[in-house]
Design a protein around this motif. Structure first.
Motif, mmCIF file in Angstrom:
data_model
loop_
_atom_site.group_PDB
_atom_site.id
_atom_site.type_symbol
_atom_site.label_atom_id
_atom_site.label_comp_id
_atom_site.label_asym_id
_atom_site.label_seq_id
_atom_site.Cartn_x
_atom_site.Cartn_y
_atom_site.Cartn_z
ATOM 1 N N SER A 71 -3.900 -0.085 -10.225
ATOM 2 C CA SER A 71 -3.054 0.956 -9.621
ATOM 3 C C SER A 71 -1.583 0.595 -9.772
ATOM 4 O O SER A 71 -1.195 -0.568 -9.625
ATOM 5 C CB SER A 71 -3.396 1.117 -8.141
ATOM 6 O OG SER A 71 -4.741 1.485 -7.961
ATOM 7 N N THR A 72 -0.754 1.599 -10.058
ATOM 8 C CA THR A 72 0.682 1.381 -10.223
ATOM 9 C C THR A 72 1.451 2.411 -9.415
ATOM 10 O O THR A 72 0.958 3.502 -9.127
ATOM 11 C CB THR A 72 1.101 1.479 -11.696
ATOM 12 O OG1 THR A 72 0.732 2.778 -12.198
ATOM 13 C CG2 THR A 72 0.449 0.394 -12.540
ATOM 14 N N ALA A 73 2.674 2.045 -9.056
ATOM 15 C CA ALA A 73 3.531 2.947 -8.292
ATOM 16 C C ALA A 73 4.985 2.676 -8.637
ATOM 17 O O ALA A 73 5.349 1.584 -9.091
ATOM 18 C CB ALA A 73 3.296 2.781 -6.790
ATOM 19 N N ILE A 74 5.822 3.685 -8.400
ATOM 20 C CA ILE A 74 7.257 3.596 -8.654
ATOM 21 C C ILE A 74 8.011 4.093 -7.417
ATOM 22 O O ILE A 74 7.690 5.149 -6.867
ATOM 23 C CB ILE A 74 7.678 4.465 -9.863
ATOM 24 C CG1 ILE A 74 6.963 4.023 -11.127
ATOM 25 C CG2 ILE A 74 9.199 4.424 -10.052
ATOM 26 C CD1 ILE A 74 7.330 2.632 -11.590
ATOM 27 N N LEU A 75 9.008 3.324 -7.000
ATOM 28 C CA LEU A 75 9.935 3.740 -5.945
ATOM 29 C C LEU A 75 11.302 3.898 -6.600
ATOM 30 O O LEU A 75 11.861 2.920 -7.102
ATOM 31 C CB LEU A 75 9.970 2.680 -4.849
ATOM 32 C CG LEU A 75 10.764 2.939 -3.560
ATOM 33 C CD1 LEU A 75 10.337 1.946 -2.474
ATOM 34 C CD2 LEU A 75 12.259 2.855 -3.768
ATOM 35 N N ARG B 201 1.996 9.692 -15.233
ATOM 36 C CA ARG B 201 1.760 8.424 -15.937
ATOM 37 C C ARG B 201 1.366 7.282 -14.994
ATOM 38 O O ARG B 201 0.727 6.329 -15.437
ATOM 39 C CB ARG B 201 3.028 8.010 -16.693
ATOM 40 C CG ARG B 201 3.586 9.084 -17.637
ATOM 41 C CD ARG B 201 2.752 9.241 -18.878
ATOM 42 N NE ARG B 201 3.341 10.221 -19.785
ATOM 43 C CZ ARG B 201 4.218 9.920 -20.746
ATOM 44 N NH1 ARG B 201 4.616 8.656 -20.903
ATOM 45 N NH2 ARG B 201 4.716 10.862 -21.532
ATOM 46 N N VAL B 202 1.792 7.349 -13.721
ATOM 47 C CA VAL B 202 1.464 6.306 -12.751
ATOM 48 C C VAL B 202 0.757 6.950 -11.571
ATOM 49 O O VAL B 202 0.806 8.172 -11.376
ATOM 50 C CB VAL B 202 2.720 5.540 -12.280
ATOM 51 C CG1 VAL B 202 3.422 4.888 -13.456
ATOM 52 C CG2 VAL B 202 3.672 6.456 -11.519
ATOM 53 N N GLY B 203 0.121 6.123 -10.757
ATOM 54 C CA GLY B 203 -0.670 6.665 -9.673
ATOM 55 C C GLY B 203 0.125 7.243 -8.524
ATOM 56 O O GLY B 203 -0.351 8.128 -7.804
ATOM 57 N N PHE B 204 1.356 6.748 -8.327
ATOM 58 C CA PHE B 204 2.133 7.156 -7.161
ATOM 59 C C PHE B 204 3.610 6.957 -7.464
ATOM 60 O O PHE B 204 3.997 5.997 -8.138
ATOM 61 C CB PHE B 204 1.733 6.311 -5.950
ATOM 62 C CG PHE B 204 2.371 6.718 -4.653
ATOM 63 C CD1 PHE B 204 1.843 7.734 -3.885
ATOM 64 C CD2 PHE B 204 3.494 6.058 -4.187
ATOM 65 C CE1 PHE B 204 2.425 8.101 -2.669
ATOM 66 C CE2 PHE B 204 4.083 6.409 -2.974
ATOM 67 C CZ PHE B 204 3.543 7.441 -2.218
ATOM 68 N N PHE C 266 5.458 -1.365 -9.041
ATOM 69 C CA PHE C 266 4.374 -2.046 -8.330
ATOM 70 C C PHE C 266 3.111 -2.011 -9.184
ATOM 71 O O PHE C 266 2.721 -0.952 -9.690
ATOM 72 C CB PHE C 266 4.095 -1.367 -6.991
ATOM 73 C CG PHE C 266 5.288 -1.302 -6.076
ATOM 74 C CD1 PHE C 266 5.603 -2.365 -5.242
ATOM 75 C CD2 PHE C 266 6.092 -0.172 -6.040
ATOM 76 C CE1 PHE C 266 6.694 -2.305 -4.392
ATOM 77 C CE2 PHE C 266 7.183 -0.092 -5.196
ATOM 78 C CZ PHE C 266 7.491 -1.165 -4.368
ATOM 79 N N GLU C 267 2.456 -3.158 -9.318
ATOM 80 C CA GLU C 267 1.204 -3.256 -10.067
ATOM 81 C C GLU C 267 0.172 -3.997 -9.229
ATOM 82 O O GLU C 267 0.406 -5.141 -8.820
ATOM 83 C CB GLU C 267 1.426 -4.001 -11.381
ATOM 84 C CG GLU C 267 2.313 -3.293 -12.374
ATOM 85 C CD GLU C 267 2.490 -4.079 -13.659
ATOM 86 O OE1 GLU C 267 2.534 -3.453 -14.732
ATOM 87 O OE2 GLU C 267 2.573 -5.327 -13.591
ATOM 88 N N GLY D 70 0.851 -1.189 0.000
ATOM 89 C CA GLY D 70 0.000 0.000 0.000
ATOM 90 C C GLY D 70 0.882 1.232 0.000
ATOM 91 O O GLY D 70 2.055 1.168 0.388
ATOM 92 N N TRP D 71 0.347 2.342 -0.451
ATOM 93 C CA TRP D 71 1.142 3.562 -0.478
ATOM 94 C C TRP D 71 0.287 4.785 -0.185
ATOM 95 O O TRP D 71 -0.926 4.778 -0.378
ATOM 96 C CB TRP D 71 1.877 3.724 -1.808
ATOM 97 C CG TRP D 71 1.038 3.518 -3.040
ATOM 98 C CD1 TRP D 71 0.173 4.389 -3.614
ATOM 99 C CD2 TRP D 71 1.012 2.336 -3.864
ATOM 100 N NE1 TRP D 71 -0.388 3.850 -4.745
ATOM 101 C CE2 TRP D 71 0.104 2.592 -4.929
ATOM 102 C CE3 TRP D 71 1.678 1.104 -3.810
ATOM 103 C CZ2 TRP D 71 -0.157 1.653 -5.917
ATOM 104 C CZ3 TRP D 71 1.414 0.168 -4.789
ATOM 105 C CH2 TRP D 71 0.506 0.442 -5.840
ATOM 106 N N ALA D 72 0.969 5.830 0.307
ATOM 107 C CA ALA D 72 0.250 7.057 0.665
ATOM 108 C C ALA D 72 1.254 8.191 0.797
ATOM 109 O O ALA D 72 2.449 7.972 1.024
ATOM 110 C CB ALA D 72 -0.497 6.876 1.989
#
Length: 460
Positions: free
Chosen positions: A242-246, A278-281, A236-237, A63-65
């Protein structure tokens, strides 16, 4: 005493006083090999007594925030001593805390990225008071920072820290700790089964070794070989799309000038904002930035931050297309206390100030090596401006273990610049002014990080 010549004795007493004062505040430099010291043996013992916790459970959920942490105008900026605690007057782009939560059913861990110069020691102390309320131990929260030199300060108590971060504000520190906790709670609420993939791409044209940039430097010929040039990231998918990048990159966020009273995240802010188109987070953390600077051509301006951030975003997005993701089941974390030698803040090649003087200026703070494992990717956190020159050695061991390693700096402690031992006698900012703990800091810290990495070795 000759009463006919009292002046002679007055000067003699003054000389004796000065000699005694010098003996109290100056010490010879200690060059004892670190493997022969008590602090090394104690750290090895700590490492054995507090091994990394690695569990293999159900599918790792993620999860992310993010939470806006921008303080009111008038808060000091942090990053340059010559600002003398200058307050910011306007916001170019806001500061945030961005957090990833991980759980595999057996344990949970968190990755926290702050848009700050460092993770402040005082903030870490506040966080450790409230972790039990979250059901967490300190080692379960992996802390990082963007290392922007134009974000806010107000979080340092001692004089030496205040020079870089401005007047201390206890309320700001408490508020920042609450905001980090809020981001942890929010990320925890959004845990979902998530596919994860590792990627990296070369950004060699955007980073240089500033320590070796002077042609008179005896190591000048090595300036291009001794860099960490990779932009590393996790993808992350989630099942709902939802997608995210670290992301992590090893170049100082020091493009913007020290005399501009504007709060900004420097180039990392541009990178993250462009990725989030381009990505959600997305998040960013400073990698092994010690001695590594950003290469830019538009001057100390926002045009340069836009250019660097845009180029990094394009490189990452291009590589993102080739990154395969899958469910993983391994989650781990660790934190080993780093015992330290006496401070060795030098005033000459062979002399240092007495430790009590250093501690009175900078304070005494605990330091740790931290780690976080997600699948076959291991993050290693250093309490320092850790040199990019060490990354190749760490990466080589990780690959031998069948893993990927990502190094970050500023994990909640700070022990200065950590550079290779061979540079110790260079009269440079990194190796003289900001080398706090002697000639073998690079070898010592790197060995402990490699040992910590070994504890995360996957076992079939």
């Amino acid at each position: 005493m000759n009463p006919k010549n009292p002046e002679r004795y007055k000067y003699l007493y003054l000389l004796l006083f000065l000699l005694l004062l010098t003996a109290c505040v100056v010490r010879p430099l200690d060059r004892t090999p670190y493997q022969q010291t008590d602090y090394y043996q104690e750290t090895i013992s700590d490492l054995q007594e507090t091994p990394a916790m690695v569990s293999h459970g159900d599918t790792v959920q993620v999860g992310w925030a993010k939470v806006n942490i921008t303080p009111p105008a008038g808060t000091p900026l942090a990053g340059y001593g010559k600002r003398m605690g200058m307050a910011y007057e306007q916001v170019h782009d806001s500061a945030w805390v961005r957090t990833f939560a991980f759980s595999n059913g057996k344990t949970e861990a968190y990755y926290v990225a702050l848009d700050l110069l460092i993770v402040p020691m005082q903030v870490l102390q506040e966080l450790e008071k409230v972790y039990p309320e979250l059901g967490l131990k300190p080692e379960q929260v992996y802390l990082t920072a963007t290392h922007s030199h134009t974000s806010f300060g107000g979080w340092g108590k001692k004089l030496g820290v205040k020079l870089m971060s401005g007047k201390y504000d206890a309320e700001l520190v408490e508020r920042l700790a609450r905001q980090i906790v809020q981001s942890i709670k929010l990320a925890r609420q959004h845990l979902q089964p998530t596919k994860i993939g590792y990627g990296s791409t070369s950004a060699a044209s955007l980073v240089k070794n500033r320590l070796l940039g002077d042609e008179d430097n005896p190591y000048y010929a090595d300036r291009h070989a001794t860099r960490d040039t990779e932009l590393r990231f996790l993808k992350f998918e989630q099942q709902d799309g939802s997608t995210a990048i670290l992301s992590v990159f090893s170049a100082h966020a020091t493009i913007l000038p020290s005399d501009d009273p504007t709060l900004s995240r420097d180039y990392p802010g541009v990178l993250v904002d462009e990725l989030e188109e381009r990505v959600g987070f997305a998040s960013f953390s400073a990698g092994a930035v010690g001695s590594q600077s950003t290469v830019y051509f538009e001057g100390d301006t926002f045009e340069s931050t836009e250019n660097v951030g845009d180029r990094l975003a394009k490189l990452l997005r291009k590589e993102l297309l080739h990154v395969e993701t899958d469910y993983v089941y391994t989650l781990g974390y660790g934190r080993v206390p780093l015992e330290l030698p006496e401070p060795s803040w030098r005033i000459s090649k062979g002399l240092r100030l007495a430790p009590f003087l250093f501690n009175s200026i900078f304070g005494e703070h605990p330091a740790h090596v931290t780690s976080l494992q997600v699948g076959d990717v291991v993050f290693l956190g250093a309490p320092a401006d850790y040199s990019g020159e060490f990354v190749a050695q760490i990466r080589q061991q990780a690959l031998a273990q069948g893993q990927q390693a990502i190094v970050t700096s500023f994990n909640g402690g700070y022990i200065g610049y950590i550079t290779p031992d061979k540079y110790y006698n260079l009269k440079e900012y990194e190796t003289r002014s900001m080398n706090f703990f002697g000639p073998y800091g690079g070898s010592f810290l790197t060995e402990i990080m490699l040992r910590q990495l070994q504890q995360h070795q996957l076992r079939k």
